[in-house]
Design a protein around this motif. Structure first.
Motif, PDB file in Angstrom:
ATOM      1  N   LYS A  74       0.828  -1.205   0.000  1.00  0.00           N
ATOM      2  CA  LYS A  74       0.000   0.000   0.000  1.00  0.00           C
ATOM      3  C   LYS A  74       0.868   1.263   0.000  1.00  0.00           C
ATOM      4  O   LYS A  74       0.638   2.182  -0.779  1.00  0.00           O
ATOM      5  CB  LYS A  74      -0.912   0.001   1.235  1.00  0.00           C
ATOM      6  CG  LYS A  74      -2.059   0.976   1.111  1.00  0.00           C
ATOM      7  CD  LYS A  74      -2.819   1.147   2.397  1.00  0.00           C
ATOM      8  CE  LYS A  74      -2.129   2.147   3.275  1.00  0.00           C
ATOM      9  NZ  LYS A  74      -2.716   2.284   4.589  1.00  0.00           N
ATOM     10  N   ASN A  75       1.866   1.260   0.840  1.00  0.00           N
ATOM     11  CA  ASN A  75       2.708   2.466   0.901  1.00  0.00           C
ATOM     12  C   ASN A  75       3.374   2.757  -0.434  1.00  0.00           C
ATOM     13  O   ASN A  75       3.542   3.899  -0.833  1.00  0.00           O
ATOM     14  CB  ASN A  75       3.787   2.322   1.987  1.00  0.00           C
ATOM     15  CG  ASN A  75       3.128   2.266   3.350  1.00  0.00           C
ATOM     16  OD1 ASN A  75       1.982   2.711   3.498  1.00  0.00           O
ATOM     17  ND2 ASN A  75       3.813   1.704   4.336  1.00  0.00           N
ATOM     18  N   TRP A  76       3.723   1.684  -1.123  1.00  0.00           N
ATOM     19  CA  TRP A  76       4.403   1.855  -2.409  1.00  0.00           C
ATOM     20  C   TRP A  76       3.444   2.418  -3.459  1.00  0.00           C
ATOM     21  O   TRP A  76       3.738   3.411  -4.116  1.00  0.00           O
ATOM     22  CB  TRP A  76       4.957   0.480  -2.835  1.00  0.00           C
ATOM     23  CG  TRP A  76       5.633   0.488  -4.158  1.00  0.00           C
ATOM     24  CD1 TRP A  76       6.762   1.188  -4.502  1.00  0.00           C
ATOM     25  CD2 TRP A  76       5.228  -0.244  -5.311  1.00  0.00           C
ATOM     26  NE1 TRP A  76       7.075   0.946  -5.804  1.00  0.00           N
ATOM     27  CE2 TRP A  76       6.164   0.064  -6.329  1.00  0.00           C
ATOM     28  CE3 TRP A  76       4.194  -1.133  -5.595  1.00  0.00           C
ATOM     29  CZ2 TRP A  76       6.068  -0.479  -7.610  1.00  0.00           C
ATOM     30  CZ3 TRP A  76       4.103  -1.676  -6.867  1.00  0.00           C
ATOM     31  CH2 TRP A  76       5.017  -1.350  -7.862  1.00  0.00           C
ATOM     32  N   VAL A  77       2.278   1.785  -3.586  1.00  0.00           N
ATOM     33  CA  VAL A  77       1.360   2.259  -4.643  1.00  0.00           C
ATOM     34  C   VAL A  77       0.689   3.590  -4.273  1.00  0.00           C
ATOM     35  O   VAL A  77       0.386   4.389  -5.152  1.00  0.00           O
ATOM     36  CB  VAL A  77       0.247   1.247  -5.005  1.00  0.00           C
ATOM     37  CG1 VAL A  77       0.761   0.165  -5.892  1.00  0.00           C
ATOM     38  CG2 VAL A  77      -0.451   0.704  -3.797  1.00  0.00           C
ATOM     39  N   ARG A  78       0.473   3.793  -3.005  1.00  0.00           N
ATOM     40  CA  ARG A  78      -0.243   5.018  -2.623  1.00  0.00           C
ATOM     41  C   ARG A  78       0.516   6.266  -3.053  1.00  0.00           C
ATOM     42  O   ARG A  78      -0.051   7.221  -3.531  1.00  0.00           O
ATOM     43  CB  ARG A  78      -0.520   5.022  -1.124  1.00  0.00           C
ATOM     44  CG  ARG A  78      -1.378   6.185  -0.721  1.00  0.00           C
ATOM     45  CD  ARG A  78      -2.400   5.861   0.312  1.00  0.00           C
ATOM     46  NE  ARG A  78      -3.483   5.003  -0.119  1.00  0.00           N
ATOM     47  CZ  ARG A  78      -4.450   4.575   0.675  1.00  0.00           C
ATOM     48  NH1 ARG A  78      -4.468   4.924   1.930  1.00  0.00           N
ATOM     49  NH2 ARG A  78      -5.408   3.782   0.218  1.00  0.00           N
ATOM     50  N   LYS A  79       1.828   6.200  -2.908  1.00  0.00           N
ATOM     51  CA  LYS A  79       2.645   7.360  -3.309  1.00  0.00           C
ATOM     52  C   LYS A  79       2.398   7.691  -4.773  1.00  0.00           C
ATOM     53  O   LYS A  79       2.188   8.830  -5.155  1.00  0.00           O
ATOM     54  CB  LYS A  79       4.119   7.025  -3.096  1.00  0.00           C
ATOM     55  CG  LYS A  79       4.733   7.905  -2.032  1.00  0.00           C
ATOM     56  CD  LYS A  79       6.225   7.749  -1.969  1.00  0.00           C
ATOM     57  CE  LYS A  79       6.605   7.354  -0.559  1.00  0.00           C
ATOM     58  NZ  LYS A  79       7.523   6.271  -0.426  1.00  0.00           N
ATOM     59  N   LYS A  80       2.431   6.639  -5.584  1.00  0.00           N
ATOM     60  CA  LYS A  80       2.219   6.853  -7.025  1.00  0.00           C
ATOM     61  C   LYS A  80       0.820   7.389  -7.271  1.00  0.00           C
ATOM     62  O   LYS A  80       0.596   8.265  -8.104  1.00  0.00           O
ATOM     63  CB  LYS A  80       2.346   5.527  -7.788  1.00  0.00           C
ATOM     64  CG  LYS A  80       3.735   5.007  -7.895  1.00  0.00           C
ATOM     65  CD  LYS A  80       3.656   3.658  -8.622  1.00  0.00           C
ATOM     66  CE  LYS A  80       4.963   2.925  -8.575  1.00  0.00           C
ATOM     67  NZ  LYS A  80       6.021   3.529  -9.372  1.00  0.00           N
ATOM     68  N   ALA A  81      -0.148   6.817  -6.540  1.00  0.00           N
ATOM     69  CA  ALA A  81      -1.542   7.210  -6.751  1.00  0.00           C
ATOM     70  C   ALA A  81      -1.755   8.666  -6.353  1.00  0.00           C
ATOM     71  O   ALA A  81      -2.444   9.418  -7.046  1.00  0.00           O
ATOM     72  CB  ALA A  81      -2.460   6.311  -5.938  1.00  0.00           C
ATOM     73  N   LEU A  82      -1.121   9.074  -5.264  1.00  0.00           N
ATOM     74  CA  LEU A  82      -1.278  10.470  -4.832  1.00  0.00           C
ATOM     75  C   LEU A  82      -0.645  11.408  -5.850  1.00  0.00           C
ATOM     76  O   LEU A  82      -1.173  12.472  -6.157  1.00  0.00           O
ATOM     77  CB  LEU A  82      -0.665  10.684  -3.453  1.00  0.00           C
ATOM     78  CG  LEU A  82      -1.362   9.951  -2.299  1.00  0.00           C
ATOM     79  CD1 LEU A  82      -0.692  10.263  -0.963  1.00  0.00           C
ATOM     80  CD2 LEU A  82      -2.841  10.316  -2.216  1.00  0.00           C
ATOM     81  N   LYS A  83       0.488  10.951  -6.406  1.00  0.00           N
ATOM     82  CA  LYS A  83       1.172  11.785  -7.401  1.00  0.00           C
ATOM     83  C   LYS A  83       0.257  11.971  -8.619  1.00  0.00           C
ATOM     84  O   LYS A  83       0.074  13.075  -9.118  1.00  0.00           O
ATOM     85  CB  LYS A  83       2.472  11.095  -7.795  1.00  0.00           C
ATOM     86  CG  LYS A  83       3.335  11.915  -8.698  1.00  0.00           C
ATOM     87  CD  LYS A  83       4.753  11.337  -8.747  1.00  0.00           C
ATOM     88  CE  LYS A  83       5.524  11.965  -9.893  1.00  0.00           C
ATOM     89  NZ  LYS A  83       5.234  11.402 -11.189  1.00  0.00           N
TER      90      LYS A  83
END
Ligand code: LAN
Length: 973
Positions: A523-532
């Motif tokens: 989650k931490n990995w994909v969330r960063k991308k998603a927020l970007k």
């Protein structure tokens, strides 16, 4: 060793085919970009495929704009599903039979099953706006207010500091904003207001230099006020009618009209019109006084009660910047909230709705934030009792909870997950958010961002007001609430669309995803991308709308997101640009300052108004009015003028950007409000185009264009508009609102809003279909050589579509105004313009429906509960209309019946006489019930409708029935 069953081979083939077609579709998604959104056309499967293959029309893989794969990939996908079904049947038969493999019988069974599902899906599976039958749990309670009249000009006037409000439009409004934000010629690099100023309307206390010296003493103050009040007394009394009639704005316009030229006079109130045409003429004279200097009609576009609290909460969490809301605005907002409070202490979802937790929690919080010392006032005490009686704010619907979480008055565990990661899924996945209706998509985008980032008001833990609200909003101590168990709670009064168990199950899974440690690294990995990605997408939306944003909800949420992304800095240019556009949504009327449902309904009202004048045959009798409308429509066509092409929005129109951010073609469309808003809408484009075409019949307009006093609208620009209309047609032949339909009907099972119905995808609607189709027809009549085949095919398909959604009783359900009379007008007008004979059963059935609803007094009337309950509210207008009838409904019914040349002339005459009887001495009509609606459950104000539709109906009835109508007007009993 037993041989491998054939079913396994078949199944493997189907999987292979599925994977390869999806891979091809994925890789070639939106390729080639130049073909994005272009639909291969043809009426048969073969012509459809050859259109793509030979004429190379349409993208090769998945088209993000249409939300569909190209014909070839679709055939491959169907083939693989077919083979999979076949392998399943074969497998079942292999298990039961010992003889030779039953290839033929399993093939036959598959064909029958697959074929049936396929054709059923084509016939009934389309995502059409079908609200379904009447609801079983109809709206039960009625809103009630105490009988008090308020007049805020008295409440807030103190002699030493008289605040004078005015509505500034167009360039003037930009000057006001620049002044407020300290933007000058030398420092406008980073912070400035962009986009076409035409149509912008904001309320300000800053006076105009040239106005200050004007001598208004000679103006007939009383006569003006009387004309501005729509037959009411000055002030506001919700117990009589909670709808404002726009007194403040109308008074300002009438004053300014009189001061512009000595030739401008007030309509004569002493004489009564004798004929319908005289009535229409007087009404146009009255209405022309309200036209703003840039040619549009402004007006109150309020109604919903859940919008302004969003902006107030945003203002509060951003540190209460004065340039965003100053004390005068705050006072007017408090006034609005206070006067709309109902006797039970609550507020409805909109002005005519009985109290809901959605409306009450939000407005209560807003009121407290505007004045931290009002906790013990009777208004707040009553509101608190209402909230606690319903079980506290944990019972409010999800959008209210979202705002509470941002403010720090609810913990994020009490909110269902809004995972921004959804944006990272491949676009073709059936539940990808890019397929959602743009309003839904653009609201859940910032929600996903703020949820993903777990934004909370930075000072929440130290702010005494927040601590107090945490106590006030709940029935148990804040710290002891088990937040996770409150996620699915919602008060029955809010629960218009209960969340189905599938969605609840998914929400529970997502809650685990948010919490469980095993998911955290991923989650931490994909969330960063998603927020970007979310930030990029919000930036694109901000730029393409000049920071207005598509609607009031994402406006406030995008602003908070920009604030968070800027490290909670309100001075950051993007945040400043956002704040500059807040006044675009605020409107001042006699009930105070409200947040509108959009940044106005300028283009929509203006396009209708000019068609009404045209059908009265009076374009050249009102030359200034006509010329000004032309100028407005010219400046408002999206991305078509030099000014609008000089904005970042124009760069956003590149195919690459459109494919990245799911944006349809905008160039050449017309918006609902202003060019700067930038989102084109199918029916606004149709009506805008028809408005322009009507004006091409005006001598004065033509001469002014020849003399160079008005800008011309080139053929290329008209072609652009036609292109928008043709591209927006859905595969089912109908038109949706802003985009092609990209999703499926079952999406509604995932609707998390609770308070709204049918918000998930953009459906084909009767309104959008009629306006787009008639736009094409009228264009074709005047310019018969352009894209002839495509236009005829579009009109034919549109006509079939409209017939297919006619209801059993002959009516059409109106999704965007109240309700069946509105739908019937669109239905009949669309079919007739598309060539349907008025003797056809479809038209006859609808006329019979309308005639059966005519009331004793000659009028028609229904209110928003028709839309809410999906059932004609025969007595809906009893409260705010005239003995159950209303002028707006009557206007629509007459427009429909006269378009169908209904031969019941007596009914038409009675209707026309009703309109004439209800006309006020100045030519205006009274403001009655709320006319507009959205998402099935929320009313929205259209103050222009009470003028435009009666005028239009009178004009059309005169043209259709001539002298037969001129019987003497019967005096009211
Ligand atoms: C509108 C206003 C205009 C309306 C018409 C053009 C009249 C209609 O024919 C198509 C739909 C459209 C464009 C429409 C859609 C929904 C809107 C944008 C609104 C009713 C104005 C406000 C509403 C919007 C969704 C309100 C914000 C609330 C949310 C639930 C996001």
């Amino acid at each position: 060793m037993s041989s491998v069953p054939q079913s396994i081979y078949l199944f493997s083939t189907s999987i292979l085919l599925l994977v390869s077609s999806l891979s091809i579709g994925h890789i070639t998604s939106s390729y080639p970009l130049s073909q994005l959104g272009a639909r291969p056309n043809g009426s048969t499967l073969l012509s459809w495929c050859t259109s793509q293959f030979l004429q190379q029309k349409g993208v090769v893989g998945y088209d993000v704009i249409q939300g569909a794969f190209s014909p070839w990939i679709r055939i491959l996908l169907h083939t693989s599903l077919y083979i999979a079904t076949w392998s399943f049947f074969l497998f079942l038969m292999e298990c039961t039979s010992t003889d030779s493999p039953p290839l033929v019988t399993s093939f036959a069974s598959t064909t029958i099953l697959y074929g049936t599902i396929f054709f059923y899906n084509i016939k009934y599976g389309g995502a059409v706006s079908d609200p379904g039958n009447a609801r079983s749990d109809k709206i039960r309670r009625k809103p009630q207010w105490t009988d008090v009249k308020t007049n805020f000009t008295q409440v807030f006037t103190n002699t030493s500091n008289t605040v004078k409000w005015r509505c500034a439009v167009a360039e003037d409004s930009h000057t006001v904003t620049k002044c407020r934000f300290g933007v000058s010629e030398d420092n406008n690099e980073k912070v400035n207001i962009t986009g076409e100023p035409a149509g912008r309307q904001i309320w300000t206390t800053l006076q105009r230099k040239d106005e200050e010296s004007k001598d208004e003493s000679k103006l007939e103050e009383d006569a003006i006020m009387e004309m501005a009040c729509g037959g009411r007394e000055v002030g506001f009394n919700p117990s009589k009618n909670p709808n404002s009639c726009d007194q403040i704005f109308r008074a300002q316009q009438i004053k300014s009209y009189l001061s512009i030229s000595p030739n401008h006079t007030l309509p004569c109130t002493k004489t009564k019109p004798n004929t319908p045409l005289e009535a229409a003429k007087k009404a146009i004279h009255f209405y022309s006084m309200l036209q703003t200097e840039d040619g549009h009609w402004a007006g109150d576009y309020g109604g919903p009660h859940f919008l302004m609290p969003g902006v107030i909460i945003a203002w509060y969490v951003m540190g209460r910047p004065d340039e965003m809301l100053d004390k005068h605005q705050c006072n007017m907002m408090m006034h609005y909230i206070t006067v709309h409070q109902q006797t039970d202490g609550g507020w409805g979802t909109h002005i005519e709705s009985p109290s809901t937790m959605f409306g009450t929690v939000l407005n209560y919080v807003a009121l407290r934030l505007l004045d931290p010392h009002n906790k013990h006032t009777p208004v707040c005490q009553k509101a608190r009792s209402f909230i606690t009686e319903q079980g506290g704010a944990i019972m409010a619907s999800s959008w209210a909870k979202f705002w509470l979480c941002l403010l720090g008055c609810m913990e994020w565990e009490g909110h269902n997950s809004v995972p921004p990661e959804m944006w990272l899924l491949p676009n073709w996945i059936p539940f990808h958010p890019g397929r959602l209706w743009c309003h839904c998509r653009m609201v859940y985008l910032p929600m996903g961002y703020l949820y993903g980032a777990r934004f909370v008001y930075p000072n929440a833990e130290t702010d005494a007001l927040i601590a107090s609200l945490r106590e006030e909003l709940y029935t148990e101590p804040y710290e002891s609430i088990a937040w996770d168990q409150t996620r699915h709670l919602v008060a029955p009064m809010d629960n218009y669309s209960p969340i189905p168990w599938v969605m609840e199950f998914l929400q529970n899974c997502l809650a685990l995803y948010e919490r469980w440690f095993i998911f955290q690294p991923f989650k931490n990995w994909v969330r960063k991308k998603a927020l970007k990605f979310s930030v990029e997408y919000m930036d694109a939306e901000d730029l393409s709308t000049n920071y207005i944003d598509i609607g009031p909800v994402n406006k406030a949420l995008n602003m908070v997101s920009a604030y968070h992304a800027a490290g909670n800095n309100v001075k950051e240019p993007k945040v400043q640009k956002h704040m500059m556009r807040i006044p675009d949504y605020l409107w001042l009327a006699e009930d105070g300052m409200k947040m509108q449902g959009y940044n106005g309904s300028q283009c929509w009202d203006t396009s209708f108004a000019i068609q009404a004048v045209y059908e009265c045959g009076l374009l050249d009798e009102f030359p200034d009015l006509s010329k000004k409308v032309w100028a407005y429509l010219e400046r408002t066509q999206i991305l078509s003028t030099e000014v609008s092409q000089d904005t970042p929005a124009f760069q956003g129109e590149s195919a690459l950007n459109r494919s990245k951010y799911y944006r349809h073609v905008s160039l050449g469309g017309w918006p609902f409000s202003t060019s700067a808003h930038g989102w084109p809408i199918s029916d606004c484009t149709g009506e805008g185009l028809k408005g322009v075409l009507s004006l091409q019949h005006s001598r004065v307009v033509k001469e002014s264009i020849q003399d160079g006093k008005l800008n011309d609208i080139s053929m290329k620009r008209l072609y652009d508009a036609v292109n928008v209309l043709l591209m927006y047609q859905n595969e089912d032949g109908g038109w949706a609102t802003y985009e092609n339909n990209r999703g499926f009907g079952w999406y509604e099972q995932l609707n998390p809003s609770e308070v709204f119905g049918d918000i998930m995808i953009d459906y084909s609607y009767v309104e959008c279909s009629m306006a787009s189709l008639t736009g094409l027809v009228e264009f074709h009549e005047m310019y018969p050589d352009h894209r002839v085949d495509e236009i005829s095919a579009a009109v034919r398909r549109g006509r079939d579509f409209m017939k297919s959604i006619q209801r059993e009783d002959g009516s059409w359900y109106g999704s965007w105004a109240c309700c069946f009379t509105y739908g019937c007008w669109f239905g009949i007008e669309g079919l007739i313009k598309a060539g349907e004979l008025n003797t056809s059963p479809a038209i006859q059935r609808c006329c019979a429906f309308l005639l059966s609803k005519q009331r004793e007094n000659g009028g028609w009337g229904e209110d928003f509960t028709s839309c809410y309950d999906k059932d004609y509210a025969m007595n809906g207008m009893k409260d705010y209309g005239d003995d159950g009838s209303g002028v707006v409904n009557t206007g629509w019914a007459l427009l429909a019946l006269s378009a169908a040349k209904c031969d019941d002339v007596e009914a038409i005459r009675k209707g026309v006489q009703y309109l004439m009887r209800r006309q006020l001495p100045c030519g205006d009509w009274p403001q009655e019930g709320i006319a507009g609606v959205f998402n099935r459950s929320c009313g929205i104000t259209y103050t222009a409708y009470r003028n435009v539709f009666p005028i239009w109906a009178l004009g059309r009835c005169v043209t259709t029935y001539g002298d037969a109508l001129n019987e003497e007007v019967k005096e009211e009993k």
